[in-house]
Design a protein around this motif. Structure first.
Motif, PDB file in Angstrom:
ATOM      1  N   ALA A 202       0.787  -1.083  -0.106  1.00 40.46           N
ATOM      2  CA  ALA A 202      -0.047  -0.093   0.156  1.00 40.46           C
ATOM      3  C   ALA A 202       0.813   1.093  -0.089  1.00 40.46           C
ATOM      4  CB  ALA A 202      -0.977  -0.051   1.202  1.00 40.46           C
ATOM      5  N   VAL A 203       2.097   1.157   0.687  1.00 35.94           N
ATOM      6  CA  VAL A 203       3.066   2.378   0.681  1.00 35.94           C
ATOM      7  C   VAL A 203       3.434   2.684  -0.618  1.00 35.94           C
ATOM      8  CG1 VAL A 203       5.055   3.415   1.555  1.00 35.94           C
ATOM      9  CG2 VAL A 203       3.360   2.183   3.155  1.00 35.94           C
ATOM     10  N   ALA A 246      12.904  12.733   1.384  1.00 32.70           N
ATOM     11  CA  ALA A 246      11.562  12.125   1.395  1.00 32.70           C
ATOM     12  C   ALA A 246      11.707  10.565   1.081  1.00 32.70           C
ATOM     13  CB  ALA A 246      10.565  12.829   0.696  1.00 32.70           C
ATOM     14  N   SER A 247      12.534  10.162   0.161  1.00 31.35           N
ATOM     15  CA  SER A 247      12.895   8.941  -0.265  1.00 31.35           C
ATOM     16  C   SER A 247      13.618   7.966   0.860  1.00 31.35           C
ATOM     17  CB  SER A 247      13.754   8.826  -1.564  1.00 31.35           C
ATOM     18  OG  SER A 247      13.205   9.517  -2.605  1.00 31.35           O
ATOM     19  N   LEU A 248      14.304   8.629   1.402  1.00 28.11           N
ATOM     20  CA  LEU A 248      14.978   7.964   2.721  1.00 28.11           C
ATOM     21  C   LEU A 248      14.085   7.699   3.968  1.00 28.11           C
ATOM     22  CD1 LEU A 248      18.460   9.879   2.777  1.00 28.11           C
ATOM     23  CD2 LEU A 248      18.018   7.609   2.068  1.00 28.11           C
ATOM     24  N   ALA A 249      13.127   8.540   4.097  1.00 30.92           N
ATOM     25  CA  ALA A 249      12.188   8.556   4.905  1.00 30.92           C
ATOM     26  C   ALA A 249      11.244   7.430   4.656  1.00 30.92           C
ATOM     27  CB  ALA A 249      11.346   9.750   5.303  1.00 30.92           C
ATOM     28  N   ALA A 252      13.318   3.982   5.285  1.00 28.65           N
ATOM     29  CA  ALA A 252      13.419   3.671   6.484  1.00 28.65           C
ATOM     30  C   ALA A 252      12.109   3.132   6.883  1.00 28.65           C
ATOM     31  CB  ALA A 252      13.732   4.882   7.251  1.00 28.65           C
ATOM     32  N   PHE A 253      10.805   3.444   6.630  1.00 27.00           N
ATOM     33  CA  PHE A 253       9.473   2.956   6.934  1.00 27.00           C
ATOM     34  C   PHE A 253       9.357   1.657   6.494  1.00 27.00           C
ATOM     35  CE2 PHE A 253       4.949   2.562   6.112  1.00 27.00           C
ATOM     36  CZ  PHE A 253       4.497   2.651   7.420  1.00 27.00           C
ATOM     37  N   LEU A 254       9.898   1.417   5.007  1.00 25.35           N
ATOM     38  CA  LEU A 254       9.541   0.073   4.363  1.00 25.35           C
ATOM     39  C   LEU A 254      10.642  -0.989   5.050  1.00 25.35           C
ATOM     40  CD1 LEU A 254       9.239   1.053   0.718  1.00 25.35           C
ATOM     41  CD2 LEU A 254       7.502   0.241   2.167  1.00 25.35           C
ATOM     42  N   LEU A 259      11.628  -5.730   8.327  1.00 23.60           N
ATOM     43  CA  LEU A 259      11.992  -6.403   9.585  1.00 23.60           C
ATOM     44  C   LEU A 259      10.886  -6.777  10.406  1.00 23.60           C
ATOM     45  CD1 LEU A 259      14.959  -3.613  10.632  1.00 23.60           C
ATOM     46  CD2 LEU A 259      15.172  -5.987   9.536  1.00 23.60           C
ATOM     47  N   ALA A 260       9.748  -6.145  10.467  1.00 25.19           N
ATOM     48  CA  ALA A 260       8.844  -6.643  11.350  1.00 25.19           C
ATOM     49  C   ALA A 260       8.277  -7.831  10.649  1.00 25.19           C
ATOM     50  CB  ALA A 260       7.663  -5.581  11.405  1.00 25.19           C
ATOM     51  N   GLN A 261       8.131  -7.852   9.162  1.00 17.07           N
ATOM     52  CA  GLN A 261       7.404  -9.215   8.695  1.00 17.07           C
ATOM     53  C   GLN A 261       8.520 -10.265   8.774  1.00 17.07           C
ATOM     54  OE1 GLN A 261       8.733 -10.252   5.359  1.00 17.07           O
ATOM     55  NE2 GLN A 261       7.263 -12.066   5.478  1.00 17.07           N
TER      56      GLN A 261
END
Length: 275
Positions: A202-203, A246-249, A252-254, A259-261
């Motif tokens: 979705a992101v 913005a790309s780095l942010a 980092a979110f991805l 890692l959570a997955q």
């Protein structure tokens, strides 16, 4: 002699060593109102991305999970036909599907407005109204994304032992009771992984926005990926630094989601081995 004139964040400097030889130099002022404007656009894009992210993940997951459960129901006739038809949105290239939806949502000639006009006498301006544009994008994203969730959930359902459902039938359990007491409890650890995968997809929404709305009307559908593209490449003044930040942010979110997955996957595998 040198004359300087400032217009917003752009300064025009005219050098005139002699009256017949004058040249103009354009300098970009890093300070000024444009910086605040871009920051407000970034915050608006993050807010829109959060809203669209929540809607897409929840609706994709709800529809995909519901269809997977229905297709796993043995009493349902023509299950193979339904499974094939429901898989078609995933088999057709996404770009082609988006172009088809762009024609369907056309205000004057689209089939969706023709049906709404025949029933309710209205022709919504899908591409001009910010709220309708967001609803249109959610519909298209759900159409393109639910088969992925449906396939994952169908694979998880196949892993549940059939003996449990046979025992439930002997106890005369209703389908709803079998769903809430057998299916969902056994799927819950793996469903979290599916939710994380749906969140990652979705992101990364870009094609739908680029083809359907281009980020408009205004900046109503400018999500984070579209903001990066517009800021770094599409606008007349390329703000590579802001686009890179913005790309780095986003990266980092991805990474956090990935890692959570992976952690959830390893935890599920360890739990299965202990059983």
């Amino acid at each position: 002699t040198t004359a300087t004139e400032s217009l917003g964040t752009v300064k025009y400097v005219v050098h005139a060593p002699t009256p017949s030889r004058a040249r103009t130099t354009i300098m970009i002022d890093p300070r000024g109102p444009r910086q605040g404007h871009q920051l407000s656009r970034l915050l608006a894009a993050l807010a829109d991305d959060r809203e669209g992210f929540r809607q897409q993940v929840v609706e994709r997951f709800a529809i995909g999970m519901t269809l997977a459960v229905l297709l796993n129901w043995e009493a349902l006739k023509y299950r193979t036909l339904y499974r094939t038809l429901l898989f078609l949105p995933y088999a057709v290239p996404g770009f082609i599907s988006i172009l088809v939806f762009k024609g369907l949502f056309n205000q004057n000639f689209g089939e969706i407005n023709a049906i709404l006009d025949a029933i309710f006498g209205i022709r919504p301006a899908w591409f001009a109204d910010p709220l309708l544009a967001k609803i249109m994008l959610v519909i298209v994203n759900v159409w393109l994304g639910y088969p992925y969730i449906m396939i994952l959930c169908a694979g998880l359902l196949k892993a549940i032992p059939a003996d449990l459902y046979e025992a439930a039938q002997l106890d005369r359990a209703s389908p709803w009771r079998s769903l809430t007491r057998i299916t969902l409890p056994l799927l819950m650890p793996n469903l979290i992984v599916v939710l994380v995968l749906a969140a990652i997809r979705a992101v990364q929404v870009f094609d739908e926005v680029f083809v359907l709305t281009g980020g408009g009307p205004g900046s109503a559908t400018t999500f984070i990926v579209q903001f990066i593209y517009q800021t770094g490449f599409a606008e007349q003044i390329h703000l590579y630094g802001l686009a890179a930040a913005a790309s780095l942010a986003l990266a980092a979110f991805l990474v956090v989601l990935t890692l959570a997955q992976l952690r959830l996957t390893h935890a599920n595998e360890a739990g299965q081995k202990q059983r």
